[in-house]
Design an enzyme around this catalytic site. Structure first.
Site, short mmCIF file in Angstrom:
data_model
loop_
_atom_site.label_atom_id
_atom_site.label_comp_id
_atom_site.label_asym_id
_atom_site.label_seq_id
_atom_site.Cartn_x
_atom_site.Cartn_y
_atom_site.Cartn_z
N ILE A 35 -4.14 4.56 0.56
CA ILE A 35 -4.67 4.91 1.88
C ILE A 35 -5.83 5.90 1.74
O ILE A 35 -6.84 5.81 2.43
CB ILE A 35 -3.56 5.55 2.74
CG1 ILE A 35 -2.40 4.57 2.93
CG2 ILE A 35 -4.10 6.02 4.09
CD1 ILE A 35 -1.09 5.24 3.33
N GLY A 67 -1.81 4.83 -4.40
CA GLY A 67 -1.76 3.59 -5.19
C GLY A 67 -0.70 3.55 -6.27
O GLY A 67 -0.36 2.48 -6.77
N TYR A 126 0.85 -1.20 0.00
CA TYR A 126 0.00 0.00 0.00
C TYR A 126 0.88 1.24 0.00
O TYR A 126 2.04 1.21 0.41
CB TYR A 126 -0.97 0.00 1.18
CG TYR A 126 -0.33 0.27 2.53
CD1 TYR A 126 0.04 -0.77 3.37
CD2 TYR A 126 -0.11 1.58 2.97
CE1 TYR A 126 0.61 -0.54 4.60
CE2 TYR A 126 0.47 1.83 4.21
CZ TYR A 126 0.82 0.77 5.02
OH TYR A 126 1.40 1.02 6.25
N CYS A 127 0.30 2.33 -0.52
CA CYS A 127 0.96 3.64 -0.49
C CYS A 127 -0.13 4.69 -0.41
O CYS A 127 -1.29 4.38 -0.13
CB CYS A 127 1.87 3.82 -1.70
SG CYS A 127 1.00 3.82 -3.27
N THR A 128 0.21 5.95 -0.67
CA THR A 128 -0.75 7.04 -0.46
C THR A 128 -1.96 6.95 -1.39
O THR A 128 -3.10 6.94 -0.94
CB THR A 128 -0.06 8.41 -0.66
OG1 THR A 128 1.19 8.38 0.01
CG2 THR A 128 -0.92 9.54 -0.15
#
Ligand SMILES: [Zn+2]
Ligand SMILES: [Zn+2]
Length: 316
Positions: free
Chosen positions: A204, A179, A175-177
């Site tokens: 997220i 995508g 996961y990241c901010t």
């Protein structure tokens, strides 16, 4: 209903003449009075902008009308105001600087999980949540039990993957901010022989918007004037500590000394005492900026003219 929207989006889709596309796209954004940062590359488009709600609607419609971006997924957050001070539309070799230029996520990447599928899967026993963001981001917030990497920049991600070798038989969810980093991070894991690789689609931010952000601890670092945002409306928690007094605090500031400019959590009280500086040395630096209580300092915009050097070519 708030008057402004903040958009976060990316799309891996080949652009044949990215520099010409950049020019047109820049003009489109100017005409719609958008502010923010957009990167155009031969591999696609990546951006975050703010603007009046109607202007953002028009922008999204215009982008989606282009067959190359018909599947683009916009994360839309309401806002009272612009969250950027300038508009940058830049051409770069990659939409995220990754040192993974050879990977084409539109051909092969980890399985996309919708926020609701992510929520169902994240606590399963054979699942590892892998945060692919940098230190300054996961320091202020991350998913409960997530594995983080000690990296200063996403381009250092590949060299850390060797450390994940013992997890090869697990299901990995990256996961990241928003995508975009996961597209290549998960593709790289597949290339390195990991078999069960998933990614949180929309990152997220989308998980917060659609699923209330459950089990995201702390705040989510964002790349605009807000610095961090709340995503968890279900079971929020502060995980970071004030850089000065070590009390729990998720209030991110930049050190008031412009040469230091370190980005750290600092509580309101210490912000006052230190006048926004991270140390005594920084507080007494002759260049120190006056503390305005936010710890965010507007960059010099003297003489900035967004239209400079830009004109719409005559249509023949
Ligand atoms: Zn403090
Ligand atoms: Zn400092």
């Amino acid at each position: 209903m708030k008057d402004y929207s903040i958009l976060l989006y990316y799309c891996y889709s080949p652009i044949a003449d990215p520099e010409a596309f950049r020019e047109e796209h820049h003009l489109l954004c100017l005409e719609l009075n958008l502010l923010g940062r957009i990167i155009v590359a031969a591999e696609g488009l990546n951006g975050t902008v703010s603007g009046l709600r109607e202007d953002c609607e028009k922008y999204m419609a215009a982008v989606k009308a282009d067959p190359r971006f018909k599947d683009i997924d916009f994360k839309v957050e309401p806002s009272d105001t612009h969250v950027f001070t300038k508009l940058h539309v830049r051409y770069k070799p990659e939409i995220v600087h990754s040192s993974l230029k050879h990977l084409a996520p539109q051909e092969k990447t980890g399985i996309h999980l919708s926020p609701s599928d992510f929520k169902k899967m994240k606590d399963q026993e054979d699942v590892v949540l892998l945060d692919v963001r940098s230190d300054y981001e996961h320091l202020v917030g991350k998913f409960k039990n997530a594995l983080t990497l000690d990296i200063e920049n996403f381009r250092d991600f590949p060299e850390k993957v060797a450390e994940l070798e013992p997890l090869k038989d697990k299901k990995i969810i990256t996961y990241c901010t928003g995508g975009v980093k996961c597209e290549k991070a998960s593709a790289f894991l597949l290339e390195q022989g990991f078999e069960n690789v998933y990614q949180l689609h929309g990152g997220i931010i989308k998980y917060g918007l659609e699923e209330g952000g459950e089990d995201f601890e702390g705040k989510c670092y964002v790349f605009d004037n807000r610095l961090t945002v709340d995503v968890n409306r279900v079971n929020p928690k502060v995980i970071s500590r004030c850089y000065i007094c070590q009390e729990p605090s998720d209030r991110m500031v930049n050190c008031a000394n412009p040469t230091c400019n370190i980005h750290v959590p600092m509580c309101e009280a210490c912000g006052e005492t230190m006048q926004g500086a991270c140390s005594d040395t920084c507080q007494h630096d002759p260049e120190k900026r006056p503390y305005n209580g936010t710890g965010y300092y507007q960059k010099e915009t003297n003489g900035y003219n967004p239209f400079k050097g830009l004109y719409r070519k005559e249509k023949k």
